[in-house]
Write an enzyme that holds these catalytic residues in place. Structure first.
Site, short mmCIF file in Angstrom:
data_model
loop_
_atom_site.label_atom_id
_atom_site.label_comp_id
_atom_site.label_asym_id
_atom_site.label_seq_id
_atom_site.Cartn_x
_atom_site.Cartn_y
_atom_site.Cartn_z
N HIS A 210 -56.63 12.12 5.62
CA HIS A 210 -56.37 11.01 6.54
C HIS A 210 -57.56 10.66 7.42
O HIS A 210 -57.85 9.50 7.68
CB HIS A 210 -55.15 11.33 7.41
CG HIS A 210 -53.86 11.01 6.72
ND1 HIS A 210 -52.76 11.81 6.78
CD2 HIS A 210 -53.52 9.96 5.94
CE1 HIS A 210 -51.79 11.28 6.06
NE2 HIS A 210 -52.22 10.16 5.54
N ARG A 316 -49.45 3.26 9.71
CA ARG A 316 -49.18 4.70 9.81
C ARG A 316 -48.88 5.01 11.27
O ARG A 316 -49.79 5.28 12.06
CB ARG A 316 -50.38 5.50 9.31
CG ARG A 316 -50.67 5.38 7.82
CD ARG A 316 -51.91 6.19 7.46
NE ARG A 316 -52.05 6.42 6.04
CZ ARG A 316 -52.93 5.78 5.25
NH1 ARG A 316 -53.71 4.84 5.76
NH2 ARG A 316 -53.02 6.08 3.98
N ARG A 353 -44.32 2.37 8.98
CA ARG A 353 -43.85 3.63 8.40
C ARG A 353 -43.44 4.58 9.51
O ARG A 353 -44.16 4.71 10.51
CB ARG A 353 -44.97 4.25 7.56
CG ARG A 353 -44.51 5.46 6.77
CD ARG A 353 -45.59 5.95 5.84
NE ARG A 353 -46.65 6.63 6.56
CZ ARG A 353 -47.72 7.15 5.97
NH1 ARG A 353 -47.88 7.05 4.67
NH2 ARG A 353 -48.65 7.76 6.67
N GLU A 450 -43.97 8.83 -3.61
CA GLU A 450 -45.18 9.67 -3.65
C GLU A 450 -44.87 11.10 -4.06
O GLU A 450 -45.73 11.97 -4.03
CB GLU A 450 -45.90 9.62 -2.29
CG GLU A 450 -45.00 9.84 -1.09
CD GLU A 450 -45.67 9.51 0.24
OE1 GLU A 450 -46.88 9.25 0.28
OE2 GLU A 450 -44.96 9.55 1.27
N ASN A 473 -52.15 8.54 -2.95
CA ASN A 473 -52.81 9.76 -2.46
C ASN A 473 -51.91 10.97 -2.64
O ASN A 473 -52.31 12.01 -3.16
CB ASN A 473 -53.14 9.65 -0.97
CG ASN A 473 -54.08 8.52 -0.66
OD1 ASN A 473 -54.86 8.11 -1.52
ND2 ASN A 473 -54.02 8.00 0.55
N ASP A 474 -50.67 10.83 -2.18
CA ASP A 474 -49.74 11.96 -2.29
C ASP A 474 -49.19 12.09 -3.69
O ASP A 474 -48.88 13.20 -4.14
CB ASP A 474 -48.59 11.80 -1.28
CG ASP A 474 -48.99 12.31 0.08
OD1 ASP A 474 -49.63 13.38 0.15
OD2 ASP A 474 -48.69 11.65 1.09
N ARG A 484 -54.66 17.61 -1.42
CA ARG A 484 -55.60 16.51 -1.25
C ARG A 484 -56.66 16.79 -0.19
O ARG A 484 -57.66 16.09 -0.11
CB ARG A 484 -54.84 15.21 -0.93
CG ARG A 484 -54.11 15.25 0.38
CD ARG A 484 -53.16 14.07 0.54
NE ARG A 484 -53.70 13.02 1.35
CZ ARG A 484 -52.99 11.97 1.78
NH1 ARG A 484 -51.72 11.85 1.45
NH2 ARG A 484 -53.55 11.05 2.52
N CYS A 521 -50.41 1.59 -2.76
CA CYS A 521 -51.16 1.99 -1.56
C CYS A 521 -52.02 3.20 -1.91
O CYS A 521 -52.07 3.63 -3.05
CB CYS A 521 -50.22 2.41 -0.45
SG CYS A 521 -48.99 1.23 -0.01
C1 PEP Z 1 -50.40 7.83 0.16
O1 PEP Z 1 -49.92 8.96 0.14
O2 PEP Z 1 -51.00 7.32 -0.79
C2 PEP Z 1 -50.30 7.01 1.38
C3 PEP Z 1 -50.57 5.73 1.36
O3 PEP Z 1 -49.95 7.59 2.52
P1 PEP Z 1 -50.82 8.68 3.30
O4 PEP Z 1 -52.24 8.61 2.81
O5 PEP Z 1 -50.68 8.33 4.74
O6 PEP Z 1 -50.15 9.97 2.96
MG MG Z 2 -48.54 9.67 1.63
#
Ligand code: PEP
Ligand code: MG
Length: 615
Positions: A210, A316, A353, A450, A473-474, A484, A521
């Site tokens: 993040h 976020r 979110r 995710e 990402n998740d 990650r 995303c």
């Molecule tokens: C993700 O997981 O891709 C996402 C957009 O949320 P974050 O990066 O805040 O976990």
């Molecule tokens: Mg996420």
């Protein structure tokens, strides 16, 4: 008494008479750009802080601040031990040991003397004395850390938590500062961003951490994966950070500075033309695509439109309130923040979110420490377990929905029950607000997809929600069981893994049959390199870092949907991520060489892509 580390004390550039020799480190670039500045060391883990020099007239007040924190810790520990009662004698024993340490004159007194003698802030003194005790407890025959050492570190963390935050960062961080740390917490970055540091260097973290997602949004160059950085950079050194190649130069010669300054005039990304942002976005064969912005704060809807976004696709919320120790913002505080964000979004929609935090971020309690926070009480789970606080957040979001442009997004759902419970809280709070005379509007309700189980259940999920966001990402993290934030498993974090590609395809196909939006995303969505593949897999909506929009728009407006589908079909058939990456590069250079020119200058090893091996 703890011995002082001379260099850690300085945070000032070396004088000419003390010219140090130039050295180079190579890490992983995680936010592009070049930075020239002076190293400032950031310390701490859960509660991060800088070493701050305290003027002689403020020393007594600093010691008092420390004493107040110690007293607060004693009260907390006594209360915790009492609450546990006879239930767990082991836990009770831990708290009693912690209390005992706080009663030890040579612990508390050493900290006081260090504050006094080194004119330093309490945080720094707590860290130094705590670490000295931990070192003494380290058995010579064994590496690693034992339970007693953990306990001592815990007490140190507890005191740091009780010290709260200080507003003295401006005395250490300036427009020349390059922050150097083991890792950077996103909340710390939010706090220091106001002081406009030039760059960030860390040992730990990854492309999708993040803090680095935010660094890219803020345009702060960053390099991670710098092993042993805390031993190599002590503070005060001159640095060059090359966020394109991952190179860091410590105490560069004037010739090296001149070479890098020369390069900074011609950044490598001018090759991609900036797309016109005032027109609807479509591929050359007319497939419409919508780009949303990720945002924690933003100026206005006009500004977002100017940058090419149709609204805020991912707010976020956990990063809107700075560095907090163990508490959540009140409903009123949240209401004002969300209201401002909703007002700024104007006519455009804003997807808020709910908190994506883990239990560890909310507590200094050793008993509640989770060994696997990403698999633990995180995101929607934490919200459902702390229902009164969840209700406050939902109410704050609903009250902020004055113009009926707010949507609510629930993170990390892993089963249908999470959605049932989340939705019923939202509905109950909506009804209550209406009966109290407040109009909460009719927000769309969506979930982050995710977690692999959510992909398997995607058809049922679409029956229960108005939209989904694909958290790539998740999704990569959970699908491939790869942390990650852990650079040592970066080679396994493979965005082009066939399981990832098939999952994204399945979600997009399900969205198509449900006729509901699926917004892609995560960092994959904000990469011009992946845009054609995602379009070919069926993506029509993306949410990304505002700084990525222009390049992604340029690529999308120059490709055809038909060719993108051809590319996606090839990648769907590939079983090896490295081969897939080669295939994409080849496809790009054959079909769209004007959009993906060969890399030039700067030794840029980031390509247009998120490299499979590293990110
Ligand atoms: C993700 O997981 O891709 C996402 C957009 O949320 P974050 O990066 O805040 O976990
Ligand atoms: Mg996420």
């Amino acid at each position: 008494m703890v011995s002082e580390n001379k260099l850690d004390n300085t945070n000032k550039p070396a004088s000419d008479g003390d010219r140090r020799t130039e050295r180079e480190l190579l890490g992983t670039p995680v936010s592009r750009g070049l930075a020239f500045g002076i190293a400032v060391r950031l310390h701490g883990n859960k509660r991060q802080f800088f070493r701050i020099e305290i003027s002689s007239e403020n020393i007594a007040a600093e010691i008092e601040r420390f004493d107040r924190a110690v007293n607060a810790c004693k009260q907390q520990l006594t209360q915790l031990a009492d609450n546990i009662g006879d239930l767990s004698s082991a836990a009770r024993g831990i708290f009693e040991f912690h209390l005992l340490l706080l009663e030890q004159p040579d612990y508390v007194e050493d900290i006081r003397s260090l504050i006094r003698e080194s004119s330093t802030n309490a945080e720094w003194a707590v860290k130094r004395v705590t670490e000295a005790i931990v070192d003494k407890l380290r058995p010579t025959s064994q590496s690693g850390i034992n339970e007693k050492q953990f306990d001592v570190l815990d007490v140190g963390e507890r005191i740091l938590g009780a010290l709260g935050t200080t507003s003295d960062i401006h005395s250490v961080i300036g427009p020349d500062s390059i922050v150097v740390a083991s890792s950077i917490r996103p909340s710390t970055l939010v706090e220091i961003a106001a002081f406009k540091p030039k760059g960030l260097l860390t040992e730990h973290g990854g492309w999708t951490s993040h803090a680095f997602i935010m660094a890219r949004e803020m345009g702060i160059p960053a390099v991670t994966g710098l092993k042993g950085i805390r031993r190599k950079i002590h503070g005060g050194e001159e640095l060059i950070v090359d966020g394109f190649s991952g190179k860091v130069v410590i105490d560069p010669s004037s010739e090296t500075v001149a070479i890098f300054r020369d390069r900074s005039v011609t950044p490598p990304f001018t090759a991609i033309p900036m797309g016109a942002t005032d027109q609807e976005l479509a591929t050359v064969d007319g497939r419409k695509v919508y780009i949303w912005a990720n945002a924690e704060s933003f100026e206005s809807a006009d500004e977002l439109r100017r940058r090419g976004a149709v609204g805020v696709g991912l707010l976020r919320s956990e990063y809107m309130f700075g560095q907090r120790i163990g508490t959540l913002p009140s409903e009123e505080e949240q209401f004002h923040a969300y209201r401002k964000a909703a007002e700024r979004a104007g006519q455009d929609r804003i997807r808020m979110r709910t908190f994506d935090l883990n239990a560890d971020q909310l507590s200094f309690n050793v008993i509640e420490r989770e060994s696997n926070p990403s698999l633990g009480l995180r995101a929607i789970r934490l919200s459902l377990e702390h229902e009164p606080e969840f209700r406050s957040q939902i109410r704050a979001m609903l009250r902020a929905n004055v113009a009926d442009n707010v949507d609510i997004l629930l993170p990390m759902v892993s089963g249908l029950n999470d959605i049932v419970r989340g939705r019923s809280v939202i509905e109950e709070e909506r009804v209550k607000l209406i009966s109290d005379g407040t109009d909460p509007g009719t927000p769309n309700i969506g979930v982050m997809v995710e977690v692999p189980s959510a992909v398997v259940l995607i058809d049922e999920i679409f029956e229960m929600v108005d939209f989904v966001c694909i958290g790539t990402n998740d999704l990569v993290q959970y699908l491939l069981a790869v942390d990650r934030d852990n650079e040592s498993v970066a080679d396994w974090y493979q965005t082009l893994h066939p399981a990832v590609i098939r999952s994204i395809k399945a979600i997009l196909r399900s969205a198509e049959s449900a006729d509901k939006p699926a917004i892609t995303c995560g960092e994959m969505a904000g990469s011009a390199f992946y845009a054609p593949l995602l379009i070919g897999l069926g993506a029509k909506e993306f949410s990304m870092n505002v700084n990525a929009i222009s390049a992604v728009r340029s690529v999308i407006s120059g490709i055809s949907f038909e060719e993108s589908v051809e590319l996606a079909r090839m990648i769907e058939r590939s079983s090896d991520p490295s081969t897939s990456e080669m295939m994409i590069k080849q496809f790009h250079s054959e079909k769209w060489p004007h959009l993906f020119p060969a890399r030039q200058s700067l030794g840029d090893n980031t390509e247009n892509s998120i490299s499979v091996a590293k990110k």
